[in-house]
Design an enzyme around this catalytic site. Structure first.
Site, mmCIF file in Angstrom:
data_model
loop_
_atom_site.group_PDB
_atom_site.id
_atom_site.type_symbol
_atom_site.label_atom_id
_atom_site.label_comp_id
_atom_site.label_asym_id
_atom_site.label_seq_id
_atom_site.Cartn_x
_atom_site.Cartn_y
_atom_site.Cartn_z
ATOM 1 C CG HIS A 137 -0.171 0.084 2.521
ATOM 2 N ND1 HIS A 137 0.183 1.285 3.089
ATOM 3 C CD2 HIS A 137 0.324 -0.875 3.325
ATOM 4 C CE1 HIS A 137 0.838 1.057 4.209
ATOM 5 N NE2 HIS A 137 0.940 -0.248 4.371
ATOM 6 C CG HIS A 146 13.260 -4.447 -13.878
ATOM 7 N ND1 HIS A 146 14.128 -5.160 -14.662
ATOM 8 C CD2 HIS A 146 12.323 -5.348 -13.474
ATOM 9 C CE1 HIS A 146 13.729 -6.424 -14.722
ATOM 10 N NE2 HIS A 146 12.638 -6.562 -14.007
#
Ligand SMILES: CC(C)(COP(=O)(O)OP(=O)(O)OC[C@H]1O[C@@H](n2cnc3c(N)ncnc32)[C@H](O)[C@@H]1OP(=O)(O)O)[C@@H](O)C(=O)NCCC(=O)NCCS
Length: 213
Positions: A137, A146
């Site tokens: 979250h 990446h």
């Protein structure tokens, strides 16, 4: 043309996984654009060995594109090139990824199979959330980042543009990882990481005083 398919820049291993993610989502990849040393086809998608063909592909009616290249800097450069040629950068969420409806996702992003992106996370343009990674979250993932397979980012982690988190890296809550930083495979990040730094190990430490990629 109702659904003219997607132009994929790249013809390597990452491109294969991206092709299968698009197919799993019911999309068609029309062509890959690679280099002269690439195979003539990739998973039955024809490979055009020259980027100079991109304007002709655009003129033929293909308007949606994706950059399937692992290098963060190259992906950024080619994303800009595609947009300058009038392509729309599409994003792909594998149907077996689990992405909260409150997540904001930029252009040209891939979220691979088995990954989980939780409430209120933000995923920047051209980012890769690779196979089985978790982004919890309120994380903010920058452009062209990446997050490699099996990484786990706890809540409220911020990752700067073009940073690379190696396979299996873990990051505790609230950490900031700088732009262009590299986190070694399997590392556990428990302190903030400076821009362009290279960190590795458990706990992750700067190895060579940082480097620029
Ligand atoms: C961290 C990393 C970038 C370092 O690469 P490098 O600069 O070429 O480093 P080297 O292989 O020369 O290793 C240098 C030293 O660091 C150590 N090392 C390398 N990677 C390490 C890691 N992930 N964790 C701990 N130590 C590591 C090596 O054992 C070596 O130690 P030594 O000097 O005591 O022998 C690379 O090893 C890595 O982890 N890359 C991630 C790749 C990845 O996950 N890609 C995702 C593809 S989907």
């Amino acid at each position: 043309m109702d659904n003219p398919g997607i132009v994929l820049l790249g013809a390597g291993g990452h491109a294969k996984v991206v092709i299968e993610a698009f197919r799993a989502a019911g999309e068609t990849v029309a062509s890959c654009v690679g280099g002269p040393s690439d195979p003539q086809s990739l998973l039955d998608v024809p490979v055009i060995p020259d980027e100079a063909e991109l304007p002709a592909l655009r003129a033929s009616g293909l308007s949606r594109a994706f950059v399937a290249i692992g290098s963060n800097r190259l992906r950024e450069k080619l994303g800009a090139k595609l947009e300058s040629l009038g392509f729309e950068l599409v994003s792909i969420i594998h149907p077996r990824a689990c992405v909260s409806p409150s997540v904001r996702i930029g252009r040209g992003v891939v979220i691979m199979a088995g990954s989980v992106v939780n409430a209120s996370a933000v995923i920047g343009d051209l980012a890769i959330i690779n196979t089985g990674a978790t982004v919890d979250h309120d994380c903010v993932i920058g452009r062209c980042v990446h997050v490699a397979p099996q990484c786990a980012l706890a809540g409220c982690v911020s990752v700067g543009d073009r940073a690379m988190l190696g396979v299996g890296a873990k990051v505790i809550p609230g950490i900031t990882i700088g732009a262009d930083a590299t986190v070694g495979a399997g590392s556990v990040v428990v302190r903030n990481v400076n821009d362009a730094a290279l960190v590795m190990g458990v706990p992750a430490r700067v190895r060579d005083g940082g480097r620029t990629r």
